[in-house]
Design an enzyme around this catalytic site. Sequence first.
Site, PDB file in Angstrom:
ATOM      1  N   ASP A  59       0.814  -1.225   0.000  1.00  0.00           N
ATOM      2  CA  ASP A  59       0.000   0.000   0.000  1.00  0.00           C
ATOM      3  C   ASP A  59       0.847   1.273   0.000  1.00  0.00           C
ATOM      4  OD1 ASP A  59       0.961  -0.254   2.537  1.00  0.00           O
ATOM      5  OD2 ASP A  59      -0.974  -0.131   3.551  1.00  0.00           O
TER       6      ASP A  59
ATOM      7  N   LYS B 255       6.497   6.547  16.964  1.00  0.00           N
ATOM      8  CA  LYS B 255       5.694   7.763  17.148  1.00  0.00           C
ATOM      9  C   LYS B 255       6.298   8.737  18.166  1.00  0.00           C
ATOM     10  CE  LYS B 255       1.482   5.579  15.619  1.00  0.00           C
ATOM     11  NZ  LYS B 255       0.215   4.950  15.880  1.00  0.00           N
TER      12      LYS B 255
END
Length: 305
Positions: free
Chosen positions: A55, A107
């Site tokens: 993707d 993150k």
Amino acid sequence: MSELLDREMRIQEERLGIRISLSHEKEPLGTAGPLALARELLNVDNESFFVLNSDVICDFPFKDLLQFHHNHGKEGTIVVTRVEEPSKYGVVMFDADSGRIHRFVEKPQVFVSNKINAGIYIFNPSMLSRIQLRPTSIEKEIFPVMAEEGQLYTMKLQGFWMDIGQPKDFLTGMCMYLQSLRQHAPERLRTGPGFLGNVLVDPTAQIGENCTIGPNVTIGAGVVVEDGVRIKRCTVLKGARVRSHSWLESCIVGWSSSVGQWVRMENVTVLGEDVIVNDELYLNGANVLPHKSINESVPEPRIIM
């Protein structure tokens, strides 16, 4: 689903003159487990193999990656790309000169780096012995160990990159791809009256009179666009039909779907395969599952099952 994929792969084998082997994952094995499942297919003649997230879209730098990987001689190479908001991703910390990866920060809330894993790898078969046949995360379980042992390097991606797993990101990725075509192969883009900006049209598509198409539109094989249609920032997939005087912005029109006359669709409306939208309707952010017929407007974003 696997039969469909199998059939498509046979078609591509013929087209490309290559052999394609499929490894079918009966239960979810994460991002590393499937490599263990396909061990026999991947561990051939001690040759390196590529692993790609399906993707992402970019100018895949296979030749450069192979060269870089062979030059450092270690077990694996990860392609990294620069992003504006690294706090949404896992960040890669590496030595600027050699490219050797030290560690990964998931993150990060404070800025440590803006280089993230682009989902494009090359490995030596020896790394397969690190993976057991069970659900395993390559990012969280395999890469940190390889990095600690000095076996993982990074190459920086040139050009564009986009994760296109969501429809709105798919459209952004399409825009980036078209811009890349503009730079590297502008002759493939359609120009002339009624075409604005970057537009890619399959030669078998038919476009009617007085249409305005673009910027950022991709029109697939066998698509029919009737007279007076306005399309911008959309993908219209193979075999679809857009009837006269319709207006489409930021949409994905599925294979063999039909959009009626005087229809307005916008705000990342997605039509699955073989959807019929009747005349004079308004679709705002509608996600329509395959084989549906839409008879009334969808004024607020929702899923039509």
